[in-house]
Design a protein around this motif. Structure first.
Motif, mmCIF file in Angstrom:
data_model
loop_
_atom_site.group_PDB
_atom_site.id
_atom_site.type_symbol
_atom_site.label_atom_id
_atom_site.label_comp_id
_atom_site.label_asym_id
_atom_site.label_seq_id
_atom_site.Cartn_x
_atom_site.Cartn_y
_atom_site.Cartn_z
ATOM 1 N N VAL A 120 53.749 -40.797 35.895
ATOM 2 C CA VAL A 120 52.362 -41.065 36.286
ATOM 3 C C VAL A 120 51.538 -39.880 35.641
ATOM 4 N N LYS A 121 52.235 -38.582 36.118
ATOM 5 C CA LYS A 121 51.715 -37.328 35.673
ATOM 6 C C LYS A 121 51.370 -37.141 34.326
ATOM 7 N N SER A 122 52.513 -37.509 33.490
ATOM 8 C CA SER A 122 52.210 -37.298 32.028
ATOM 9 C C SER A 122 51.464 -38.361 31.532
ATOM 10 N N THR A 123 51.347 -39.498 31.939
ATOM 11 C CA THR A 123 50.466 -40.643 31.404
ATOM 12 C C THR A 123 49.005 -40.226 31.780
ATOM 13 N N ARG A 124 48.859 -39.529 32.876
ATOM 14 C CA ARG A 124 47.504 -39.053 33.333
ATOM 15 C C ARG A 124 47.121 -38.010 32.466
ATOM 16 N N LEU A 125 47.955 -37.132 31.926
ATOM 17 C CA LEU A 125 47.610 -36.093 30.987
ATOM 18 C C LEU A 125 47.020 -36.739 29.399
ATOM 19 N N GLU A 126 47.721 -37.834 29.118
ATOM 20 C CA GLU A 126 47.429 -38.636 27.935
ATOM 21 C C GLU A 126 46.232 -39.370 27.962
ATOM 22 N N ILE A 127 45.754 -39.728 29.302
ATOM 23 C CA ILE A 127 44.290 -40.087 29.588
ATOM 24 C C ILE A 127 43.256 -39.265 29.457
ATOM 25 N N ALA A 128 43.832 -37.959 30.097
ATOM 26 C CA ALA A 128 42.507 -37.077 30.019
ATOM 27 C C ALA A 128 42.280 -36.546 28.601
ATOM 28 N N ALA A 129 43.363 -36.539 27.895
ATOM 29 C CA ALA A 129 43.242 -36.192 26.193
ATOM 30 C C ALA A 129 42.171 -37.333 25.823
ATOM 31 N N ILE A 130 42.264 -38.385 26.164
ATOM 32 C CA ILE A 130 41.341 -39.595 25.598
ATOM 33 C C ILE A 130 40.146 -39.231 26.008
ATOM 34 N N LEU A 131 39.718 -38.918 27.295
ATOM 35 C CA LEU A 131 38.503 -38.716 27.962
ATOM 36 C C LEU A 131 37.970 -37.631 27.533
ATOM 37 N N SER A 132 38.500 -36.547 26.753
ATOM 38 C CA SER A 132 38.007 -35.435 26.463
ATOM 39 C C SER A 132 37.209 -35.454 25.135
ATOM 40 N N GLU A 133 37.461 -36.762 24.648
ATOM 41 C CA GLU A 133 36.471 -37.260 23.314
ATOM 42 C C GLU A 133 35.259 -37.477 23.587
ATOM 43 N N GLY A 134 34.576 -37.729 24.992
ATOM 44 C CA GLY A 134 33.298 -37.744 25.220
ATOM 45 C C GLY A 134 33.226 -39.509 25.215
ATOM 46 N N ARG A 135 32.169 -39.836 24.265
ATOM 47 C CA ARG A 135 31.898 -41.295 24.241
ATOM 48 C C ARG A 135 33.087 -41.854 23.589
ATOM 49 N N LEU A 136 33.658 -43.075 24.083
ATOM 50 C CA LEU A 136 34.725 -43.595 23.648
ATOM 51 C C LEU A 136 34.682 -44.806 22.673
ATOM 52 N N SER A 137 35.201 -44.725 21.733
ATOM 53 C CA SER A 137 35.344 -45.976 20.689
ATOM 54 C C SER A 137 35.976 -47.006 21.598
ATOM 55 N N ASP A 138 35.992 -48.270 20.807
ATOM 56 C CA ASP A 138 36.650 -49.408 21.355
ATOM 57 C C ASP A 138 38.141 -49.115 21.364
ATOM 58 N N ALA A 139 38.353 -48.717 20.548
ATOM 59 C CA ALA A 139 40.011 -48.668 20.438
ATOM 60 C C ALA A 139 40.501 -47.484 21.389
ATOM 61 N N SER A 140 39.705 -46.409 21.772
ATOM 62 C CA SER A 140 40.067 -45.374 22.703
ATOM 63 C C SER A 140 40.056 -46.180 24.034
ATOM 64 N N VAL A 141 38.985 -46.969 24.388
ATOM 65 C CA VAL A 141 38.972 -47.672 25.482
ATOM 66 C C VAL A 141 40.340 -48.558 25.693
ATOM 67 N N GLY A 142 40.633 -49.073 24.697
ATOM 68 C CA GLY A 142 41.954 -50.055 24.637
ATOM 69 C C GLY A 142 43.216 -49.223 25.114
ATOM 70 N N GLN A 143 43.290 -48.102 24.263
ATOM 71 C CA GLN A 143 44.366 -47.123 24.980
ATOM 72 C C GLN A 143 44.443 -46.534 26.315
ATOM 73 N N LEU A 144 43.125 -46.465 26.671
ATOM 74 C CA LEU A 144 43.099 -45.895 27.938
ATOM 75 C C LEU A 144 43.393 -47.048 29.074
ATOM 76 N N ILE A 145 42.980 -48.024 28.693
ATOM 77 C CA ILE A 145 43.447 -49.211 29.534
ATOM 78 C C ILE A 145 44.865 -49.485 29.771
ATOM 79 N N ASP A 146 45.598 -49.510 28.426
ATOM 80 C CA ASP A 146 47.063 -49.570 28.469
ATOM 81 C C ASP A 146 47.719 -48.448 29.318
ATOM 82 N N LYS A 147 47.201 -47.282 28.965
ATOM 83 C CA LYS A 147 47.850 -46.124 29.940
ATOM 84 C C LYS A 147 47.563 -46.133 31.550
ATOM 85 N N VAL A 148 46.433 -46.618 31.620
ATOM 86 C CA VAL A 148 45.866 -46.915 33.210
ATOM 87 C C VAL A 148 47.016 -47.828 33.679
#
Length: 457
Positions: A120-148
């Protein structure tokens, strides 16, 4: 439901049970907690907490589902998009269940508790990297949902498969350090420590008191998973490592026999079925906290716009407030109506043709008899004025009139955040409804403004 969705659910249903069930199957108790229901409930709670704690939405409601529904109001399209997003999170969890069913680093079996925490910790770091993009593209949201989905699968399984719930004194509190970026601060039983005694799972509550450890974490070993078999105990021993338990665990007949899973409320499948509801509710709370805890929450420092997009809390239809008038049409009001009309026309003129123009105009009339309360609505302000000019006043039969009933009728006809003006020159015959009127106005965020008041004396 699409064919693809049906195929997904069917494929999940045939997976042997290794944590909470993925979703309900035929014959299951509809009140049973599953990964699907836990996720949907947790997302609802997180969304409601976001709306209320950030000041996005003010309400007197306390139930999370009621809060979200009231937030969307008549915007059925927006609410449907929100529900779809919640189901996307649930589907992501079920996908992980399907793929990682044999890996105790995801189901938190075999005392792989620190390893699951690390996932969970390592996956949360991957999510944090996605969130650091600011406004999220549809592809980024999809990646975030999978990691969540990965995080929630592990997090929820923690409460089904470990002895955390059994360790709790009062119950229902989530272990916020598990799966967060803070250090894991609970002891896990060592490999040589016996954690369970033999128990007979052929009887209800036969394994209720089989745990030996209450000051450190443990979890059961499930036959067929990685890192099986469990450490071998002396054949004549009555104590050893805990089994997961249930009909899919053929290793439950080896010491320590029985099991400790809480994945269902059925004791034939879950030796600790008596704690299923507590485990499920705690997993729901942990899911909410995963998103929105003020200290450890994934989204605690994320901008409001991004959180709204993640949860799909963007209303697609603007709820335009109405303008209402609750008017006493008793004969005594005839002398006041001319000045009232002038004031009402002034109010209408100030908003006509502007962004603040009401969506509708509501006229609620009342008098000294209950059956005379009447409501008319129109989208045309000129028609509203014609309605006022065409009013027929009722001879006064008694001094008090049904003021509160007239106000309630106007409130009912108006959308949230509307304004209702009230005009009467006498007391309310139905004054017992005053508290109800105030509650209903508050619930819909309706402002009551009195143009004229009076009393029978």
């Amino acid at each position: 439901m699409t064919v693809l969705a049906l195929m997904l659910i069917t494929s999940v249903l045939i997976v042997k049970s290794c944590a909470f069930k993925a979703t309900l199957s035929q014959g299951d108790d509809p009140a049973m907690y599953t990964h699907e229901s836990i996720t949907l409930n947790g997302v609802d709670r997180a969304a409601a907490k976001f709306l209320t704690s950030t000041g996005q939405f003010n309400t007197t409601k306390t139930d999370h589902d009621d809060i979200v529904r009231e937030y969307f109001g008549t915007d059925t399209k927006g609410y449907h998009e929100y529900q779809n997003r919640a189901h996307q999170f649930a589907t992501a969890v079920m996908n992980v269940y399907k793929v990682q069913k044999n890996n105790p680093d995801y189901t938190v079996n075999s005392e792989r508790i620190r390893d699951a925490d690390a996932v969970v910790k390592s996956t949360r770091l991957e999510i944090a990297a996605i969130l650091s993009e600011g406004r999220l593209s549809d592809a980024s949201v999809g990646q975030l949902i999978d990691k969540v989905g990965t995080c929630l699968m592990v997090l929820q399984s923690f409460y089904s498969n470990t002895n955390w719930v059994e360790m709790m004194v009062n119950g229902g509190e989530s272990f916020l350090n598990f799966g967060t970026l803070t250090p894991f601060n609970l002891s896990v039983a060592e490999s040589g420590t016996d954690t369970c005694r033999n128990c007979d799972d052929r009887f209800a509550n036969g394994c209720k008191n089989n745990l030996l450890v209450h000051d450190r974490l443990t979890s059961g070993y499930l036959y067929g998973q990685l890192y099986y078999p469990k450490p071998v105990a002396n054949p004549r021993a009555t104590e050893g490592k805990c089994s997961h338990g249930g009909p899919d665990d053929t290793g439950k007949n080896n010491t320590a026999t029985g099991g400790i899973n809480k994945e269902t409320p059925d004791w034939t499948r879950s030796p600790h079925a008596h704690l299923h509801n507590m485990a499920g509710l705690t997993a729901v709370r942990a899911t909410e906290s995963f998103f929105m805890d003020k200290v450890t929450g994934l989204l605690k420092d994320v901008s409001r716009d991004v959180v709204q997009e993640i949860f799909k809390l963007n209303r697609t239809e603007r709820q335009v407030p109405y303008l209402g008038l609750a008017l006493d049409i008793s004969a005594s009001m005839v002398t006041d109506i001319s000045s009232l009309k002038h004031e009402i026309v002034g109010i209408l003129s100030a908003v006509m043709g502007t962004d603040n123009a009401p969506g509708k105009y509501v006229l609620s009339t009342f008098a000294g008899q209950a059956n005379l309360t009447n409501v008319v609505t129109t989208t045309d302000p000129n028609e509203f004025i014609r309605l006022l000019n065409g009013l027929t006043f009722v001879p006064k039969t008694s001094c008090p009139t049904y003021v509160m009933s007239g106000i309630r009728a106007a409130i009912k006809a108006c959308t949230p955040h509307s304004t209702v003006y009230v005009a009467t020159d006498v007391d309310a015959k139905d004054n017992n409804l005053m508290s109800t009127v105030m509650e209903e106005a508050t619930e819909k965020h309706i402002s009551l403004k009195f143009l004229l008041t009076g009393s029978c004396s």
